[in-house]
Design a protein around this motif. Sequence first.
Motif, short mmCIF file in Angstrom:
data_model
loop_
_atom_site.label_atom_id
_atom_site.label_comp_id
_atom_site.label_asym_id
_atom_site.label_seq_id
_atom_site.Cartn_x
_atom_site.Cartn_y
_atom_site.Cartn_z
N LEU A 1 46.88 65.27 102.13
CA LEU A 1 45.86 66.49 102.64
C LEU A 1 44.69 66.28 101.32
O LEU A 1 43.33 66.41 101.89
CB LEU A 1 46.53 67.81 102.47
CG LEU A 1 47.35 68.13 103.60
CD1 LEU A 1 47.83 69.47 103.61
CD2 LEU A 1 46.37 68.08 104.97
N LEU A 2 44.92 66.16 100.17
CA LEU A 2 44.05 66.21 98.99
C LEU A 2 43.40 64.82 99.09
O LEU A 2 42.31 64.86 98.47
CB LEU A 2 44.68 66.58 97.81
CG LEU A 2 44.97 68.06 97.54
CD1 LEU A 2 45.85 68.34 96.37
CD2 LEU A 2 43.90 68.92 97.42
N SER A 3 43.79 63.90 99.63
CA SER A 3 43.48 62.74 99.53
C SER A 3 42.36 62.24 100.66
O SER A 3 41.62 61.11 100.57
CB SER A 3 44.38 61.48 99.58
OG SER A 3 45.19 61.55 98.50
N ARG A 4 42.07 63.33 101.57
CA ARG A 4 41.12 62.99 102.53
C ARG A 4 39.82 63.07 102.21
O ARG A 4 39.41 63.65 101.11
CB ARG A 4 41.23 64.29 103.57
CG ARG A 4 42.81 64.08 104.46
CD ARG A 4 42.64 65.32 105.39
NE ARG A 4 43.93 65.13 106.16
CZ ARG A 4 44.30 65.90 107.14
NH1 ARG A 4 43.41 67.14 107.70
NH2 ARG A 4 45.43 66.03 107.65
N ASP A 5 38.97 62.19 102.59
CA ASP A 5 37.39 61.85 102.30
C ASP A 5 36.60 63.40 102.26
O ASP A 5 35.92 63.79 101.52
CB ASP A 5 36.71 61.10 103.14
CG ASP A 5 37.37 59.88 102.99
OD1 ASP A 5 37.85 59.60 101.77
OD2 ASP A 5 37.13 58.72 103.91
N ARG A 6 37.23 64.32 103.39
CA ARG A 6 36.19 65.55 103.50
C ARG A 6 37.26 66.60 103.66
O ARG A 6 38.20 66.85 104.35
CB ARG A 6 35.55 65.46 104.77
CG ARG A 6 34.84 66.77 104.97
CD ARG A 6 33.79 66.49 106.28
NE ARG A 6 32.87 67.73 106.49
CZ ARG A 6 33.41 68.68 107.13
NH1 ARG A 6 34.43 68.76 107.88
NH2 ARG A 6 32.55 69.68 107.34
#
Length: 390
Positions: A110-115
């Motif tokens: 979740l925290l690695s998503r671009d947005r």
Amino acid sequence: MEGYLGLIVILVVIALLAAGGMFLLFRPGGRAAPPTLPPEQAPAPEEEEVREGTVVEETATTTVPPPSPVAPPPVKPKVEVPPPSAGRMVRLRARLARSESALGRGLLELLSRDRLDEEVWEEIEETLIMADVGVGPTQAMVEELRTKVKVLGSRTEEEVRGLLREQLLAQIGDMDRTLNIRSHGERPAVVLVVGVNGTGKTTTAGKLARSLVGDGKKVVLGAADTFRAAAADQLQTWGERVGAEVVRGAEGADPASVAFDATAKGIADKADVVIIDTAGRLHTKTGLMDELGKVKRVVEKKATVDEVLLVLDATTGQNGMRQAQVFAEVVNVTGIALTKLDGTARGGIVISVQRELGVPVKLVGLGEGPDDLAPFEPKVFVDALLGDLG
């Protein structure tokens, strides 16, 4: 004249011979003795005729039963030499990682998503709450993460992992997790193990004894859970395996009396630690909780209660939290032992229980093996939670 005398002598001799014959014929018994037979014709003893007026006694024959087989003495289990407690959690890290990595992978993804929009932050918050981190700690973590992400801008997976590790360690806190097991001169340290039945309380007491023996301590176990004979038997087995003395009472005996006797035994044997397993208390029954307070008061007549370990099942989540709060009201809980931490992805209870009680998690159960109880190490726990980057 001479002829007359000779005749008289002859008559006297004849008279004597006649008298002797009559004596032989009419002697007492009225019967002549039976003739003596040669040995080869004599009757066998059992065939002899019973004479008149003679009683023949028979010799009774006693049959001796064969000796009963003697049961072999019970074989005592071989005394084991447990490994020391140091480094146990590191050795069990892979097992912990397998069960907790779902939580770690979910947060990292979740925290690695671009947005990171509002919807993603809500998912992060939900993931933490589902892991039993608790509402308060979750909100604090999400707020800190939001701030850090804004500062960083673009984020690599390694940076995201670093952010999560920092926040999880901050929420777990830097607390003193040392077991209070230092003896007081000639008096041993006393550890009360408390908790609801089914949490692994008796097993934890046995494993703790094993761990302390591995560290070179002399341990006495007190089986004060007198309402369940199985609990005392189980503790007896744990003690026999490592050579620890076990004090137990009759089923239904006064638990406080057994605890007192165990403490006295520990003093007499110059033990380092006395571990007392108390009965599993249903937190809704005030009478039983009062009895637990009595156990503590009675023990303190002989020695100091240095540690009160509350055993909680990590899989029970917030229900375990409610149990912890009630126990804390009855006795001064000094540490938490979390069992079954390897079988749940809800390891966030480590954070929530400490936040609610202000009491550190000191021990964690990471499996069913005898040496799967380990001192809790936050860094090892968090690294296992997040998994390895690969």
